[in-house]
Design an enzyme around this catalytic site. Structure first.
Site, PDB file in Angstrom:
ATOM      1  N   LYS A  32       0.818  -1.205   0.000  1.00  0.00           N
ATOM      2  CA  LYS A  32       0.000   0.000   0.000  1.00  0.00           C
ATOM      3  C   LYS A  32       0.865   1.275   0.000  1.00  0.00           C
ATOM      4  O   LYS A  32       2.021   1.219   0.421  1.00  0.00           O
ATOM      5  CB  LYS A  32      -0.788  -0.032   1.307  1.00  0.00           C
ATOM      6  CG  LYS A  32      -2.139   0.587   1.297  1.00  0.00           C
ATOM      7  CD  LYS A  32      -2.855   0.197   2.595  1.00  0.00           C
ATOM      8  CE  LYS A  32      -3.224   1.430   3.402  1.00  0.00           C
ATOM      9  NZ  LYS A  32      -3.978   2.428   2.635  1.00  0.00           N
ATOM     10  N   VAL A  35       3.695   2.807   3.040  1.00  0.00           N
ATOM     11  CA  VAL A  35       4.053   1.890   4.137  1.00  0.00           C
ATOM     12  C   VAL A  35       5.564   1.708   4.307  1.00  0.00           C
ATOM     13  O   VAL A  35       6.028   1.241   5.349  1.00  0.00           O
ATOM     14  CB  VAL A  35       3.389   0.500   3.974  1.00  0.00           C
ATOM     15  CG1 VAL A  35       1.877   0.601   4.090  1.00  0.00           C
ATOM     16  CG2 VAL A  35       3.793  -0.166   2.671  1.00  0.00           C
ATOM     17  N   GLY A  36       6.320   2.057   3.260  1.00  0.00           N
ATOM     18  CA  GLY A  36       7.777   1.907   3.351  1.00  0.00           C
ATOM     19  C   GLY A  36       8.367   1.043   2.238  1.00  0.00           C
ATOM     20  O   GLY A  36       9.429   0.456   2.415  1.00  0.00           O
ATOM     21  N   LYS A  37       7.687   0.997   1.089  1.00  0.00           N
ATOM     22  CA  LYS A  37       8.197   0.186  -0.027  1.00  0.00           C
ATOM     23  C   LYS A  37       9.566   0.666  -0.500  1.00  0.00           C
ATOM     24  O   LYS A  37      10.467  -0.128  -0.703  1.00  0.00           O
ATOM     25  CB  LYS A  37       7.236   0.262  -1.239  1.00  0.00           C
ATOM     26  CG  LYS A  37       5.874  -0.340  -0.985  1.00  0.00           C
ATOM     27  CD  LYS A  37       4.965  -0.194  -2.197  1.00  0.00           C
ATOM     28  CE  LYS A  37       4.650   1.252  -2.542  1.00  0.00           C
ATOM     29  NZ  LYS A  37       3.883   1.942  -1.506  1.00  0.00           N
ATOM     30  N   THR A  38       9.688   1.985  -0.678  1.00  0.00           N
ATOM     31  CA  THR A  38      10.949   2.520  -1.193  1.00  0.00           C
ATOM     32  C   THR A  38      12.071   2.350  -0.169  1.00  0.00           C
ATOM     33  O   THR A  38      13.175   1.931  -0.509  1.00  0.00           O
ATOM     34  CB  THR A  38      10.778   3.996  -1.593  1.00  0.00           C
ATOM     35  OG1 THR A  38       9.767   4.062  -2.603  1.00  0.00           O
ATOM     36  CG2 THR A  38      12.059   4.581  -2.122  1.00  0.00           C
ATOM     37  N   ASP A  61       7.492   3.056 -10.145  1.00  0.00           N
ATOM     38  CA  ASP A  61       6.431   3.936  -9.656  1.00  0.00           C
ATOM     39  C   ASP A  61       6.558   5.273 -10.385  1.00  0.00           C
ATOM     40  O   ASP A  61       7.604   5.910 -10.314  1.00  0.00           O
ATOM     41  CB  ASP A  61       6.630   4.146  -8.152  1.00  0.00           C
ATOM     42  CG  ASP A  61       5.499   4.944  -7.525  1.00  0.00           C
ATOM     43  OD1 ASP A  61       4.714   5.560  -8.272  1.00  0.00           O
ATOM     44  OD2 ASP A  61       5.401   4.942  -6.286  1.00  0.00           O
ATOM     45  N   GLU A 232      -1.713  -2.229  10.713  1.00  0.00           N
ATOM     46  CA  GLU A 232      -2.993  -1.518  10.779  1.00  0.00           C
ATOM     47  C   GLU A 232      -3.983  -2.246   9.893  1.00  0.00           C
ATOM     48  O   GLU A 232      -3.586  -2.914   8.938  1.00  0.00           O
ATOM     49  CB  GLU A 232      -2.835  -0.067  10.286  1.00  0.00           C
ATOM     50  CG  GLU A 232      -2.079   0.796  11.267  1.00  0.00           C
ATOM     51  CD  GLU A 232      -1.896   2.237  10.793  1.00  0.00           C
ATOM     52  OE1 GLU A 232      -2.596   2.652   9.846  1.00  0.00           O
ATOM     53  OE2 GLU A 232      -1.033   2.916  11.369  1.00  0.00           O
ATOM     54  N   ASN A 259       6.514  -2.943   8.767  1.00  0.00           N
ATOM     55  CA  ASN A 259       7.280  -1.724   9.046  1.00  0.00           C
ATOM     56  C   ASN A 259       6.538  -0.827  10.040  1.00  0.00           C
ATOM     57  O   ASN A 259       5.352  -0.993  10.285  1.00  0.00           O
ATOM     58  CB  ASN A 259       7.512  -0.974   7.720  1.00  0.00           C
ATOM     59  CG  ASN A 259       8.488   0.180   7.864  1.00  0.00           C
ATOM     60  OD1 ASN A 259       9.319   0.210   8.777  1.00  0.00           O
ATOM     61  ND2 ASN A 259       8.377   1.164   6.978  1.00  0.00           N
ATOM     62  N   CYS A 268       4.805   7.291  27.696  1.00  0.00           N
ATOM     63  CA  CYS A 268       4.182   8.015  26.595  1.00  0.00           C
ATOM     64  C   CYS A 268       2.839   7.375  26.279  1.00  0.00           C
ATOM     65  O   CYS A 268       2.777   6.266  25.742  1.00  0.00           O
ATOM     66  CB  CYS A 268       5.067   8.031  25.356  1.00  0.00           C
ATOM     67  SG  CYS A 268       4.232   8.851  23.992  1.00  0.00           S
TER      68      CYS A 268
HETATM   69  N1  LIG Z   1      10.476   2.585   9.963  1.00  0.00           N
HETATM   70  C1  LIG Z   1      10.457   3.865   9.663  1.00  0.00           C
HETATM   71  N2  LIG Z   1      10.739   4.816  10.589  1.00  0.00           N
HETATM   72  C2  LIG Z   1      10.703   6.133  10.284  1.00  0.00           C
HETATM   73  N3  LIG Z   1      10.400   6.610   9.078  1.00  0.00           N
HETATM   74  C3  LIG Z   1      10.113   5.718   8.107  1.00  0.00           C
HETATM   75  C4  LIG Z   1      10.121   4.306   8.343  1.00  0.00           C
HETATM   76  N4  LIG Z   1       9.804   3.689   7.173  1.00  0.00           N
HETATM   77  C5  LIG Z   1       9.602   4.649   6.266  1.00  0.00           C
HETATM   78  N5  LIG Z   1       9.782   5.882   6.813  1.00  0.00           N
HETATM   79  C6  LIG Z   1       9.624   7.177   6.161  1.00  0.00           C
HETATM   80  O1  LIG Z   1       8.264   7.254   5.737  1.00  0.00           O
HETATM   81  C7  LIG Z   1       8.162   7.876   4.469  1.00  0.00           C
HETATM   82  C8  LIG Z   1       7.471   6.922   3.492  1.00  0.00           C
HETATM   83  O2  LIG Z   1       8.287   5.796   3.269  1.00  0.00           O
HETATM   84  P1  LIG Z   1       8.537   5.210   1.803  1.00  0.00           P
HETATM   85  O3  LIG Z   1       8.786   6.306   0.855  1.00  0.00           O
HETATM   86  O4  LIG Z   1       9.546   4.137   1.915  1.00  0.00           O
HETATM   87  O5  LIG Z   1       7.106   4.583   1.556  1.00  0.00           O
HETATM   88  P2  LIG Z   1       6.499   4.035   0.171  1.00  0.00           P
HETATM   89  O6  LIG Z   1       5.661   2.858   0.533  1.00  0.00           O
HETATM   90  O7  LIG Z   1       7.571   3.833  -0.816  1.00  0.00           O
HETATM   91  O8  LIG Z   1       5.591   5.260  -0.255  1.00  0.00           O
HETATM   92  P3  LIG Z   1       4.916   5.515  -1.690  1.00  0.00           P
HETATM   93  O9  LIG Z   1       3.717   4.609  -1.732  1.00  0.00           O
HETATM   94  O10 LIG Z   1       4.569   6.955  -1.645  1.00  0.00           O
HETATM   95  O11 LIG Z   1       5.945   5.161  -2.722  1.00  0.00           O
HETATM   96  C9  LIG Z   1       9.574   8.240   4.070  1.00  0.00           C
HETATM   97  O12 LIG Z   1       9.809   9.575   4.413  1.00  0.00           O
HETATM   98  C10 LIG Z   1      10.454   7.328   4.915  1.00  0.00           C
HETATM   99  O13 LIG Z   1      11.711   7.899   5.211  1.00  0.00           O
HETATM  100 MG   LIG Z   2       7.826   4.623  -2.771  1.00  0.00          MG
HETATM  101 ZN   LIG Z   3       5.452   8.460  22.350  1.00  0.00          ZN
END
Ligand SMILES: Nc1ncnc2c1ncn2[C@@H]1O[C@H](COP(=O)(O)OP(=O)(O)OP(=O)(O)O)[C@@H](O)[C@H]1O
Ligand SMILES: [Mg+2]
Ligand SMILES: [Zn+2]
Length: 332
Positions: A32, A35-38, A61, A232, A259, A268
Protein backbone atom coordinates in the site's frame (compact mmCIF):
# COMPACT_ATOMS: atom_id res chain seq x y z
CA UNK A 1 16.17 -31.07 17.51
CA UNK A 2 12.67 -30.16 18.67
CA UNK A 3 9.85 -29.13 16.35
CA UNK A 4 10.18 -25.57 17.60
CA UNK A 5 13.81 -25.48 16.49
CA UNK A 6 12.91 -26.65 13.03
CA UNK A 7 10.24 -23.97 12.68
CA UNK A 8 12.63 -21.30 13.94
CA UNK A 9 15.29 -22.33 11.47
CA UNK A 10 12.90 -22.46 8.56
CA UNK A 11 11.26 -19.12 9.05
CA UNK A 12 13.78 -16.90 10.74
CA UNK A 13 12.50 -13.29 10.83
CA UNK A 14 15.08 -11.86 8.40
CA UNK A 15 15.67 -11.63 4.67
CA UNK A 16 18.71 -13.90 4.90
CA UNK A 17 16.83 -16.51 2.87
CA UNK A 18 16.84 -14.05 -0.05
CA UNK A 19 20.48 -13.10 0.37
CA UNK A 20 21.53 -16.74 0.43
CA UNK A 21 19.55 -17.78 -2.62
CA UNK A 22 22.04 -17.56 -5.47
CA UNK A 23 19.55 -18.26 -8.25
CA UNK A 24 17.32 -15.31 -7.33
CA UNK A 25 17.22 -12.78 -10.14
CA UNK A 26 14.07 -10.65 -9.71
CA UNK A 27 12.80 -9.31 -6.38
CA UNK A 28 9.60 -7.25 -6.32
CA UNK A 29 8.85 -5.06 -3.31
CA UNK A 30 5.22 -3.92 -3.06
CA UNK A 31 2.36 -2.83 -0.85
CA UNK A 32 0.00 0.00 0.00
CA UNK A 33 1.01 3.64 -0.47
CA UNK A 34 3.35 5.07 2.16
CA UNK A 35 4.05 1.89 4.14
CA UNK A 36 7.78 1.91 3.35
CA UNK A 37 8.20 0.19 -0.03
CA UNK A 38 10.95 2.52 -1.19
CA UNK A 39 12.77 2.47 2.16
CA UNK A 40 12.59 -1.33 2.14
CA UNK A 41 13.67 -1.63 -1.51
CA UNK A 42 16.70 0.60 -0.92
CA UNK A 43 17.58 -1.38 2.20
CA UNK A 44 17.16 -4.78 0.54
CA UNK A 45 19.34 -3.56 -2.34
CA UNK A 46 22.03 -2.43 0.12
CA UNK A 47 22.09 -5.83 1.82
CA UNK A 48 22.18 -7.61 -1.55
CA UNK A 49 25.11 -5.46 -2.67
CA UNK A 50 27.18 -7.00 0.13
CA UNK A 51 26.75 -10.53 -1.15
CA UNK A 52 26.13 -10.19 -4.90
CA UNK A 53 28.44 -9.07 -7.64
CA UNK A 54 26.08 -6.38 -8.90
CA UNK A 55 22.62 -5.12 -7.96
CA UNK A 56 20.17 -2.97 -9.91
CA UNK A 57 17.31 -1.21 -8.15
CA UNK A 58 14.50 -0.13 -10.50
CA UNK A 59 11.59 2.10 -9.57
CA UNK A 60 8.49 1.45 -11.66
CA UNK A 61 6.43 3.94 -9.66
CA UNK A 62 5.61 6.97 -11.81
CA UNK A 63 5.95 9.05 -8.61
CA UNK A 64 9.60 8.09 -8.28
CA UNK A 65 11.23 8.35 -4.90
CA UNK A 66 14.52 6.50 -5.14
CA UNK A 67 16.14 9.89 -5.69
CA UNK A 68 14.57 11.14 -2.47
CA UNK A 69 15.58 8.12 -0.46
CA UNK A 70 19.21 7.95 -1.58
CA UNK A 71 19.50 11.73 -1.88
CA UNK A 72 20.80 11.50 -5.44
CA UNK A 73 19.29 12.14 -8.85
CA UNK A 74 18.55 9.04 -10.98
CA UNK A 75 17.39 8.66 -14.56
CA UNK A 76 16.19 5.93 -16.89
CA UNK A 77 19.77 4.68 -17.18
CA UNK A 78 21.38 2.67 -14.38
CA UNK A 79 23.48 5.01 -12.24
CA UNK A 80 25.90 3.98 -9.51
CA UNK A 81 24.57 4.87 -6.05
CA UNK A 82 27.04 7.12 -4.20
CA UNK A 83 29.13 5.18 -1.73
CA UNK A 84 28.82 1.84 -3.56
CA UNK A 85 30.70 0.20 -6.40
CA UNK A 86 28.17 -2.46 -7.38
CA UNK A 87 24.77 -0.95 -6.57
CA UNK A 88 22.94 0.86 -9.38
CA UNK A 89 19.55 2.55 -9.50
CA UNK A 90 17.22 3.69 -12.29
CA UNK A 91 13.72 5.12 -12.55
CA UNK A 92 11.47 4.09 -15.42
CA UNK A 93 7.90 4.82 -16.43
CA UNK A 94 6.09 1.67 -17.42
CA UNK A 95 3.99 3.75 -19.83
CA UNK A 96 4.82 4.11 -23.52
CA UNK A 97 5.68 7.80 -23.55
CA UNK A 98 9.21 7.47 -22.27
CA UNK A 99 10.11 4.52 -24.44
CA UNK A 100 8.24 5.25 -27.64
CA UNK A 101 11.01 7.37 -29.21
CA UNK A 102 13.54 4.53 -28.93
CA UNK A 103 10.95 2.15 -30.19
CA UNK A 104 10.50 4.28 -33.30
CA UNK A 105 14.20 4.73 -33.80
CA UNK A 106 14.64 1.01 -33.68
CA UNK A 107 12.01 0.49 -36.36
CA UNK A 108 13.97 2.71 -38.71
CA UNK A 109 12.58 6.12 -37.81
CA UNK A 110 9.34 5.56 -39.71
CA UNK A 111 6.04 6.84 -38.45
CA UNK A 112 5.02 3.63 -36.77
CA UNK A 113 2.23 4.95 -34.62
CA UNK A 114 2.79 3.12 -31.42
CA UNK A 115 -0.14 4.57 -29.51
CA UNK A 116 -2.77 3.77 -32.09
CA UNK A 117 -1.59 0.23 -32.43
CA UNK A 118 -1.61 0.10 -28.64
CA UNK A 119 -5.29 0.91 -28.60
CA UNK A 120 -6.14 -2.19 -30.57
CA UNK A 121 -4.78 -4.65 -28.00
CA UNK A 122 -5.57 -4.20 -24.32
CA UNK A 123 -2.43 -3.87 -22.21
CA UNK A 124 -0.05 -3.82 -25.16
CA UNK A 125 1.24 -0.29 -24.55
CA UNK A 126 2.40 -1.04 -21.02
CA UNK A 127 3.58 -4.47 -22.06
CA UNK A 128 5.71 -3.21 -24.92
CA UNK A 129 7.44 -0.63 -22.82
CA UNK A 130 7.90 -3.16 -20.03
CA UNK A 131 9.29 -5.62 -22.57
CA UNK A 132 11.75 -2.96 -23.77
CA UNK A 133 12.89 -2.38 -20.19
CA UNK A 134 13.27 -6.07 -19.55
CA UNK A 135 15.25 -6.51 -22.78
CA UNK A 136 17.53 -3.67 -21.75
CA UNK A 137 17.96 -4.97 -18.21
CA UNK A 138 18.75 -8.47 -19.44
CA UNK A 139 21.55 -7.30 -21.70
CA UNK A 140 23.14 -5.52 -18.71
CA UNK A 141 23.52 -8.75 -16.75
CA UNK A 142 23.12 -7.62 -13.15
CA UNK A 143 23.31 -10.44 -10.60
CA UNK A 144 19.96 -9.42 -9.15
CA UNK A 145 17.31 -6.81 -9.91
CA UNK A 146 15.08 -5.26 -7.23
CA UNK A 147 11.82 -3.55 -8.27
CA UNK A 148 10.44 -0.79 -6.07
CA UNK A 149 6.87 -0.93 -7.33
CA UNK A 150 3.95 1.46 -7.35
CA UNK A 151 1.06 0.88 -4.94
CA UNK A 152 -0.64 -2.49 -5.30
CA UNK A 153 -3.18 -2.14 -8.13
CA UNK A 154 -0.66 -0.84 -10.60
CA UNK A 155 1.86 -3.56 -9.79
CA UNK A 156 -0.62 -6.38 -10.15
CA UNK A 157 -1.54 -5.02 -13.54
CA UNK A 158 2.10 -5.01 -14.57
CA UNK A 159 2.56 -8.57 -13.39
CA UNK A 160 -0.56 -9.83 -15.11
CA UNK A 161 0.40 -8.21 -18.41
CA UNK A 162 2.09 -11.31 -19.78
CA UNK A 163 -1.01 -13.50 -19.67
CA UNK A 164 -3.42 -10.79 -20.84
CA UNK A 165 -1.05 -9.76 -23.57
CA UNK A 166 -0.29 -13.24 -24.72
CA UNK A 167 -3.94 -13.73 -25.64
CA UNK A 168 -4.19 -10.33 -27.31
CA UNK A 169 -1.03 -10.76 -29.36
CA UNK A 170 -1.94 -14.28 -30.35
CA UNK A 171 -5.26 -13.01 -31.67
CA UNK A 172 -3.61 -10.09 -33.40
CA UNK A 173 -1.09 -12.30 -35.18
CA UNK A 174 -3.61 -14.89 -36.31
CA UNK A 175 -5.91 -12.11 -37.44
CA UNK A 176 -3.08 -10.71 -39.47
CA UNK A 177 -2.36 -14.01 -41.13
CA UNK A 178 -5.98 -14.49 -42.05
CA UNK A 179 -6.69 -10.98 -43.19
CA UNK A 180 -3.48 -9.51 -44.49
CA UNK A 181 -5.52 -7.15 -46.67
CA UNK A 182 -7.42 -5.86 -43.67
CA UNK A 183 -4.16 -5.59 -41.84
CA UNK A 184 -2.54 -3.35 -44.41
CA UNK A 185 -5.68 -1.21 -44.33
CA UNK A 186 -5.25 -0.97 -40.56
CA UNK A 187 -1.60 -0.06 -40.82
CA UNK A 188 -2.60 2.55 -43.39
CA UNK A 189 -4.98 4.00 -40.84
CA UNK A 190 -2.13 4.03 -38.38
CA UNK A 191 -0.27 6.42 -40.66
CA UNK A 192 2.71 4.15 -40.74
CA UNK A 193 5.29 3.57 -43.42
CA UNK A 194 6.44 0.43 -41.69
CA UNK A 195 5.65 -2.66 -43.68
CA UNK A 196 3.25 -5.17 -42.17
CA UNK A 197 6.26 -7.48 -41.93
CA UNK A 198 8.19 -4.94 -39.85
CA UNK A 199 5.26 -4.45 -37.52
CA UNK A 200 4.70 -8.15 -37.24
CA UNK A 201 8.30 -8.84 -36.42
CA UNK A 202 8.28 -6.12 -33.76
CA UNK A 203 5.19 -7.66 -32.20
CA UNK A 204 6.64 -11.16 -32.47
CA UNK A 205 9.78 -10.05 -30.64
CA UNK A 206 7.74 -8.31 -27.93
CA UNK A 207 5.70 -11.47 -27.58
CA UNK A 208 8.86 -13.52 -27.20
CA UNK A 209 10.28 -11.25 -24.48
CA UNK A 210 6.96 -11.19 -22.65
CA UNK A 211 6.71 -14.98 -22.76
CA UNK A 212 10.21 -15.35 -21.43
CA UNK A 213 9.61 -12.80 -18.67
CA UNK A 214 6.35 -14.53 -17.84
CA UNK A 215 8.10 -17.88 -17.42
CA UNK A 216 10.84 -16.31 -15.30
CA UNK A 217 8.44 -14.43 -13.01
CA UNK A 218 6.58 -17.67 -12.30
CA UNK A 219 9.76 -19.52 -11.39
CA UNK A 220 10.33 -19.31 -7.60
CA UNK A 221 14.04 -20.04 -8.12
CA UNK A 222 14.33 -16.80 -10.06
CA UNK A 223 11.60 -14.50 -8.76
CA UNK A 224 10.00 -13.57 -5.48
CA UNK A 225 7.65 -10.85 -4.27
CA UNK A 226 8.11 -9.17 -0.88
CA UNK A 227 4.97 -7.44 0.44
CA UNK A 228 5.55 -4.56 2.85
CA UNK A 229 2.84 -3.68 5.37
CA UNK A 230 2.24 -1.80 8.58
CA UNK A 231 0.31 -3.25 11.54
CA UNK A 232 -2.99 -1.52 10.78
CA UNK A 233 -6.31 -2.82 9.53
CA UNK A 234 -6.24 -1.59 5.92
CA UNK A 235 -2.65 -2.59 5.29
CA UNK A 236 -3.02 -6.09 6.73
CA UNK A 237 -6.21 -6.56 4.74
CA UNK A 238 -4.59 -5.39 1.53
CA UNK A 239 -1.54 -7.58 2.11
CA UNK A 240 -3.72 -10.66 2.42
CA UNK A 241 -5.48 -9.81 -0.85
CA UNK A 242 -2.15 -9.09 -2.53
CA UNK A 243 -0.77 -12.47 -1.48
CA UNK A 244 -3.89 -14.22 -2.76
CA UNK A 245 -3.61 -12.48 -6.11
CA UNK A 246 0.09 -13.25 -6.38
CA UNK A 247 -0.68 -16.89 -5.65
CA UNK A 248 -3.21 -16.86 -8.49
CA UNK A 249 -0.54 -15.45 -10.79
CA UNK A 250 1.89 -18.18 -9.60
CA UNK A 251 4.26 -15.63 -8.14
CA UNK A 252 6.31 -16.74 -5.15
CA UNK A 253 6.11 -15.02 -1.74
CA UNK A 254 8.45 -16.09 1.08
CA UNK A 255 8.97 -12.87 3.02
CA UNK A 256 6.78 -10.18 4.54
CA UNK A 257 8.11 -6.93 5.93
CA UNK A 258 6.13 -5.32 8.77
CA UNK A 259 7.28 -1.72 9.05
CA UNK A 260 6.71 1.18 11.42
CA UNK A 261 6.25 -0.86 14.58
CA UNK A 262 5.96 1.40 17.63
CA UNK A 263 8.15 0.70 20.65
CA UNK A 264 6.99 3.22 23.26
CA UNK A 265 9.34 5.10 25.45
CA UNK A 266 8.31 4.99 29.12
CA UNK A 267 5.25 7.02 30.08
CA UNK A 268 4.18 8.02 26.59
CA UNK A 269 0.42 7.54 26.42
CA UNK A 270 0.20 8.05 22.68
CA UNK A 271 2.84 5.46 21.85
CA UNK A 272 1.41 3.00 24.35
CA UNK A 273 -2.01 3.34 22.76
CA UNK A 274 -0.51 2.88 19.28
CA UNK A 275 1.39 -0.17 20.50
CA UNK A 276 -1.81 -1.71 21.84
CA UNK A 277 -3.56 -1.10 18.52
CA UNK A 278 -0.64 -2.54 16.57
CA UNK A 279 -0.44 -5.64 18.78
CA UNK A 280 -3.82 -6.81 17.53
CA UNK A 281 -2.58 -6.75 13.93
CA UNK A 282 0.84 -8.15 14.78
CA UNK A 283 -0.98 -11.11 16.34
CA UNK A 284 -3.06 -11.53 13.19
CA UNK A 285 0.08 -11.37 11.07
CA UNK A 286 1.73 -14.00 13.26
CA UNK A 287 -1.30 -16.29 12.79
CA UNK A 288 -1.72 -15.73 9.07
CA UNK A 289 1.91 -15.92 8.05
CA UNK A 290 3.41 -18.69 10.17
CA UNK A 291 5.16 -20.14 7.15
CA UNK A 292 6.68 -16.89 5.91
CA UNK A 293 9.79 -15.00 6.96
CA UNK A 294 8.19 -12.05 8.77
CA UNK A 295 10.68 -9.23 9.36
CA UNK A 296 9.65 -6.50 11.79
CA UNK A 297 11.04 -3.00 11.51
CA UNK A 298 10.69 -0.25 14.13
CA UNK A 299 9.18 3.18 13.56
CA UNK A 300 12.13 5.50 14.05
CA UNK A 301 12.06 9.11 15.21
CA UNK A 302 13.41 10.46 11.93
CA UNK A 303 12.76 9.70 8.28
CA UNK A 304 15.03 7.04 6.83
CA UNK A 305 16.74 9.12 4.15
CA UNK A 306 20.26 9.23 2.77
CA UNK A 307 22.76 6.41 2.39
CA UNK A 308 24.12 6.52 5.99
CA UNK A 309 20.60 6.18 7.46
CA UNK A 310 19.59 3.51 4.96
CA UNK A 311 22.73 1.51 5.72
CA UNK A 312 21.86 1.49 9.42
CA UNK A 313 18.20 0.70 8.74
CA UNK A 314 19.10 -2.11 6.32
CA UNK A 315 20.94 -3.97 9.09
CA UNK A 316 17.54 -4.58 10.71
CA UNK A 317 16.67 -6.78 7.74
CA UNK A 318 19.38 -9.25 8.67
CA UNK A 319 19.49 -9.09 12.45
CA UNK A 320 16.16 -8.66 14.24
CA UNK A 321 15.57 -5.38 16.04
CA UNK A 322 16.12 -5.42 19.77
CA UNK A 323 14.07 -2.64 21.44
CA UNK A 324 16.44 -2.62 24.42
CA UNK A 325 19.14 -1.47 22.01
CA UNK A 326 17.40 1.36 20.07
CA UNK A 327 18.59 2.47 16.65
CA UNK A 328 19.66 6.09 16.22
CA UNK A 329 19.89 7.59 12.74
CA UNK A 330 22.50 10.25 11.93
CA UNK A 331 19.76 12.79 11.07
CA UNK A 332 17.74 12.12 14.21
N1 LIG B 1 10.48 2.59 9.96
C1 LIG B 1 10.46 3.86 9.66
N2 LIG B 1 10.74 4.82 10.59
C2 LIG B 1 10.70 6.13 10.28
N3 LIG B 1 10.40 6.61 9.08
C3 LIG B 1 10.11 5.72 8.11
C4 LIG B 1 10.12 4.31 8.34
N4 LIG B 1 9.80 3.69 7.17
C5 LIG B 1 9.60 4.65 6.27
N5 LIG B 1 9.78 5.88 6.81
C6 LIG B 1 9.62 7.18 6.16
O1 LIG B 1 8.26 7.25 5.74
C7 LIG B 1 8.16 7.88 4.47
C8 LIG B 1 7.47 6.92 3.49
O2 LIG B 1 8.29 5.80 3.27
P1 LIG B 1 8.54 5.21 1.80
O3 LIG B 1 8.79 6.31 0.86
O4 LIG B 1 9.55 4.14 1.92
O5 LIG B 1 7.11 4.58 1.56
P2 LIG B 1 6.50 4.03 0.17
O6 LIG B 1 5.66 2.86 0.53
O7 LIG B 1 7.57 3.83 -0.82
O8 LIG B 1 5.59 5.26 -0.25
P3 LIG B 1 4.92 5.52 -1.69
O9 LIG B 1 3.72 4.61 -1.73
O10 LIG B 1 4.57 6.95 -1.64
O11 LIG B 1 5.95 5.16 -2.72
C9 LIG B 1 9.57 8.24 4.07
O12 LIG B 1 9.81 9.58 4.41
C10 LIG B 1 10.45 7.33 4.91
O13 LIG B 1 11.71 7.90 5.21
MG1 LIG C 1 7.83 4.62 -2.77
ZN1 LIG D 1 5.45 8.46 22.35
Amino acid sequence: MSTADIIDDDYEPTINNLLEKNSLKWIFIGGKGGVGKTTTSCSVAIQLSKVKESVLLISTDPAHNLSDAYGQKFSKNPTLVNGFNNLYAMEIDPTPDQLAPEFMEESGGDLFNFKELALSIPGIDEAMSFAEVMKLVKTMEFSVVVFDTAPTGHTLRLLSIPSVLDKGLGKFLSMQQNFSGVFSAISGMMRTDASPEAIESKIQSTKKVIEEVNTQFKNPDLTTFVPVCIPEFLSVYETERLIQQLTKLDIDVQNIIVNQIVYPEKDCNLCQARQKMQKKYLDQIADLYMDFHVTKLPLLKAEVRGVPSLKIFSELLVSPYDPSNPVTLPNQ
